[in-house]
Design an enzyme around this catalytic site. Sequence first.
Site, PDB file in Angstrom:
ATOM      1  N   VAL A 143     -48.567 126.962  35.102  1.00 15.97           N
ATOM      2  CA  VAL A 143     -47.297 127.139  35.556  1.00 15.97           C
ATOM      3  C   VAL A 143     -47.090 127.417  36.882  1.00 15.97           C
ATOM      4  CG1 VAL A 143     -47.125 129.249  33.500  1.00 15.97           C
ATOM      5  CG2 VAL A 143     -47.556 129.402  35.764  1.00 15.97           C
ATOM      6  N   GLU A 144     -48.168 127.032  37.581  1.00 15.50           N
ATOM      7  CA  GLU A 144     -47.154 126.898  39.693  1.00 15.50           C
ATOM      8  C   GLU A 144     -47.382 125.427  40.245  1.00 15.50           C
ATOM      9  OE1 GLU A 144     -46.460 129.671  40.647  1.00 15.50           O
ATOM     10  OE2 GLU A 144     -46.324 131.010  40.211  1.00 15.50           O
TER      11      GLU A 144
END
Length: 340
Positions: A143-144
Amino acid sequence: MIPRRIFLAAAPLAGCTAAATPSAPTAPTASATPPEAPMTSVASVPFDRFVDGVKTEARRRGISQATLAAAFSGVRPNQRVIELDRRQAEGGLQWEDYRDRIMVSPTRVQNGRRNYAENADLLRRIEQRFRVSPRVIVAIWGVETNFGGNTGGFKVVEALATLAWEGRRAAYFRTELFAALKILDDGHIRTERMMGSWAGAMGQPQFMPTNFERLAVDFDGDGRRDIWDSKADALASIANYFARNGWRDGEPWGLAVAPPPGFNAAGADTAMRPMRDFARMGFRTEAGRPLPDGPDAQVVLPNRGNGQVFLGHHNLRVIRRYNSPVNYGLAVGLLSDRVG
């Protein structure tokens, strides 16, 4: 009688965050070429004079002249960075769109499973050292920065210098700027590779520079903590972040549940209590099965959601110390369940 309290779903937890952005997947990563429009700022001194003052203080802190010359070569105030900083408070997506279209999309789940399998040996060694679930490490990585594929297109020194000069959160970003200069001076990364988000979050884990100082790890043993190009260092640094923030080995983060009839989300009790208490109240899994045994939990409601309810354990709080919004924490938890 169980007390009732309003649950403020968007309230951040205490602790440090890895990134200064409210939601990493939506953080801009476009190249940061300053526009021709006039620079608007609340800064009281010209940018060049500000940079001279930073250099003077950096030399007093032991940063070499060579590092400073390279770090500030061609650096100018970046209007796009200021615009993005001032835009942060705008509303976000509904929980269901955020969950399904961005954070836990079929493509992200598929890529997560592939990366989990391809890095199984590395993840096993990291888990042995830090006692943190490899599934949550991979979920954060996904997700980052989309598993390291999108680490940001802004020059970190330029972005931090712009924000420290601009004035709205000058003290915070000035501290981050000196931390970034020390990372360069210590030789962990070359100046041209120190790229990140508009707010200065860096590398595959999107660490702010001060978090790099405290929590980045040289897992591959080459003498540098390279969270940009070393997968081993990046993933171990995520694990170290979780370990240092209280991750409990072997415990789940939480689960989606079906609340009992008459459940009032607006007045939901959020006290931590044993899972058997929730079972007695009539909570079941989202699929309608009895609740599993597990550590104490609390009711957690997504922000801007349409009715989904979760029971969150201690480890959900730890996930939210990486990035505080409740929807971020829930989505990382859901993704971690599906990648391994």
